[in-house]
Design a protein around this motif. Structure first.
Motif, short mmCIF file in Angstrom:
data_model
loop_
_atom_site.label_atom_id
_atom_site.label_comp_id
_atom_site.label_asym_id
_atom_site.label_seq_id
_atom_site.Cartn_x
_atom_site.Cartn_y
_atom_site.Cartn_z
N UNK A 1 63.04 66.53 63.32
CA UNK A 1 63.03 65.33 62.47
C UNK A 1 61.69 64.63 62.56
N UNK A 2 61.14 64.56 63.75
CA UNK A 2 59.81 63.97 63.94
C UNK A 2 58.76 64.76 63.16
N UNK A 3 58.86 66.08 63.23
CA UNK A 3 57.90 66.93 62.52
C UNK A 3 57.99 66.70 61.01
N UNK A 4 59.20 66.75 60.47
CA UNK A 4 59.38 66.61 59.03
C UNK A 4 58.96 65.22 58.55
N UNK A 5 59.26 64.19 59.37
CA UNK A 5 58.89 62.83 58.96
C UNK A 5 57.38 62.67 58.83
N UNK A 6 56.61 63.54 59.49
CA UNK A 6 55.16 63.50 59.35
C UNK A 6 54.67 64.46 58.26
N UNK A 7 55.21 65.65 58.20
CA UNK A 7 54.68 66.64 57.26
C UNK A 7 55.01 66.32 55.82
N UNK A 8 56.08 65.53 55.56
CA UNK A 8 56.39 65.18 54.17
C UNK A 8 55.26 64.37 53.55
N UNK A 9 54.39 63.81 54.38
CA UNK A 9 53.22 63.12 53.85
C UNK A 9 52.41 64.06 52.97
N UNK A 10 52.29 65.32 53.39
CA UNK A 10 51.59 66.32 52.59
C UNK A 10 52.28 66.51 51.24
N UNK B 1 55.33 71.67 67.33
CA UNK B 1 54.08 70.97 67.54
C UNK B 1 52.94 71.53 66.71
N UNK B 2 52.84 72.85 66.63
CA UNK B 2 51.76 73.49 65.87
C UNK B 2 51.91 73.22 64.38
N UNK B 3 53.12 73.42 63.86
CA UNK B 3 53.35 73.30 62.42
C UNK B 3 53.17 71.87 61.95
N UNK B 4 53.78 70.91 62.65
CA UNK B 4 53.74 69.56 62.12
C UNK B 4 52.35 68.92 62.24
N UNK B 5 51.61 69.21 63.30
CA UNK B 5 50.26 68.65 63.40
C UNK B 5 49.33 69.25 62.34
N UNK B 6 49.50 70.54 62.05
CA UNK B 6 48.67 71.21 61.05
C UNK B 6 48.93 70.66 59.64
N UNK C 1 56.60 57.12 61.04
CA UNK C 1 56.77 57.14 62.48
C UNK C 1 58.10 56.49 62.88
N UNK C 2 58.35 55.29 62.36
CA UNK C 2 59.54 54.56 62.78
C UNK C 2 60.83 55.12 62.18
N UNK C 3 60.72 55.93 61.12
CA UNK C 3 61.92 56.51 60.54
C UNK C 3 62.61 57.45 61.52
N UNK C 4 61.83 57.99 62.46
CA UNK C 4 62.42 58.87 63.48
C UNK C 4 63.46 58.11 64.30
N UNK D 1 72.97 62.56 62.53
CA UNK D 1 74.07 63.08 63.36
C UNK D 1 74.02 64.60 63.46
N UNK D 2 73.75 65.26 62.35
CA UNK D 2 73.71 66.72 62.35
C UNK D 2 72.50 67.24 63.12
N UNK D 3 71.40 66.48 63.09
CA UNK D 3 70.23 66.87 63.88
C UNK D 3 70.54 66.77 65.37
#
Length: 295
Positions: free
Chosen positions: A34-43, A90-95, A206-209, A23-25
């Motif tokens: 949120x999409x970016x963080x849901x991917x980068x937390x893998x690192x 886009x740059x940060x989360x893909x990297x 992916x689906x958590x987004x 909701x806050x997002x």
């Protein structure tokens, strides 16, 4: 407790936890972050494993929160340097995500930490991954993680409800009255990070987004009051989890995929039929007006 009951409980808890934070997002127009963080937390998960050599949930949450905050900081730095926000994300989360994938394939190939599991998740196996804590009976690890994160998030929201509300609707006013806007922003990013990790086993990165954004977006179309929006998003998260499970059982499809799909269907229904903001509801008065003019 039965196998089916555990899936429904864990799916519902993921829906509530993600929906409330989402909701806050939505209010801050940070859905893509949120999409970016849901991917980068893998690192963060990989680094936590490599450092601790343990799959302990606490280490995972700490690693995810750290990298989630790092993602938000990098995006903020690039954006403040003049780069558009969407490009910064886009740059940060893909990297960072690419680094996480490389580390998994090189150093974590022989453990239960693989790219497919992290990306897609599989809630069907969650009830079998049990842990024993003290005198309690064996409980699914995903349930304990989601319960812990849900409690943490609710406590933070209750304690800083006024700050979250003001910074979400009017950050300039919040800064003027002395609220640390940036600190609240990073606190929210930390909540998104640990929520994402807690939901990994259920639905994957992916689906958590869908669970983070769709319930809050649906609730946003139905109310102008934040407290009601939080409650509605939690309800929508539970409905999507329960109906999604039975839909998956009926058509023999991915459970997490059907849960995410139901979030989209709920949003579509609200988008069409919301009393105040729905497409059809807006067109109905115009149609009546044209009819009156025609007469």
């Amino acid at each position: 407790m039965s196998y089916e009951a555990w899936i429904l409980i864990i799916g519902s808890m993921a829906g509530i936890t993600c929906g409330v934070v989402g909701c806050f997002l939505i209010l801050r127009k940070l859905s893509m972050l949120a999409d970016a963080i849901s991917h980068t937390v893998l690192l963060g998960i990989v680094l936590a494993f490599l450092i601790s050599q343990s799959m302990n949930g606490l280490y995972m949450l700490i690693g995810a929160a750290a990298v989630g905050l790092l993602t938000a900081v990098f995006v903020q730095l690039l954006h403040s340097s003049g780069i558009q926000e969407d490009a910064s994300i886009g740059v940060v989360f893909t990297f960072l995500f690419a680094i996480g994938v490389i580390l998994i394939t090189i150093f974590a190939d022989n453990v239960h930490l693989d790219v497919d599991h992290a990306l897609m998740g599989e809630i069907a196996f969650v009830p079998f991954d049990l842990v024993q804590i003290g005198f309690l009976p064996p409980l699914p690890k995903a349930f304990l993680m989601l319960a812990s994160v849900l409690i943490i998030n609710l406590v933070i929201i209750v304690l800083f409800y006024k700050e979250f509300k003001i910074t979400s609707f009017d950050p300039q006013m919040a800064a003027a009255i002395g609220i640390p806007v940036l600190l609240i922003h990073y606190l929210l990013m930390g909540m998104v990070s640990i929520t994402t990790v807690a939901s990994f086993d259920s639905v994957g990165a992916i689906l958590v987004v869908a669970m983070l954004i769709a319930p809050g977006a649906s609730a946003y179309l139905l109310t102008n009051k934040l407290s009601v929006m939080l409650l509605l998003s939690a309800v929508f998260g539970v409905i999507a989890a329960v109906v999604g499970y039975y839909a998956a059982s009926y058509i023999d499809a991915s459970i997490s995929g059907c849960m995410a799909m139901m979030n989209g269907i709920i949003f579509l229904l609200v988008f069409l039929f919301s009393p105040s903001k729905g497409i059809l509801s807006k067109r109905l008065p115009q149609k009546k007006l044209h009819e009156q003019i025609g007469k």
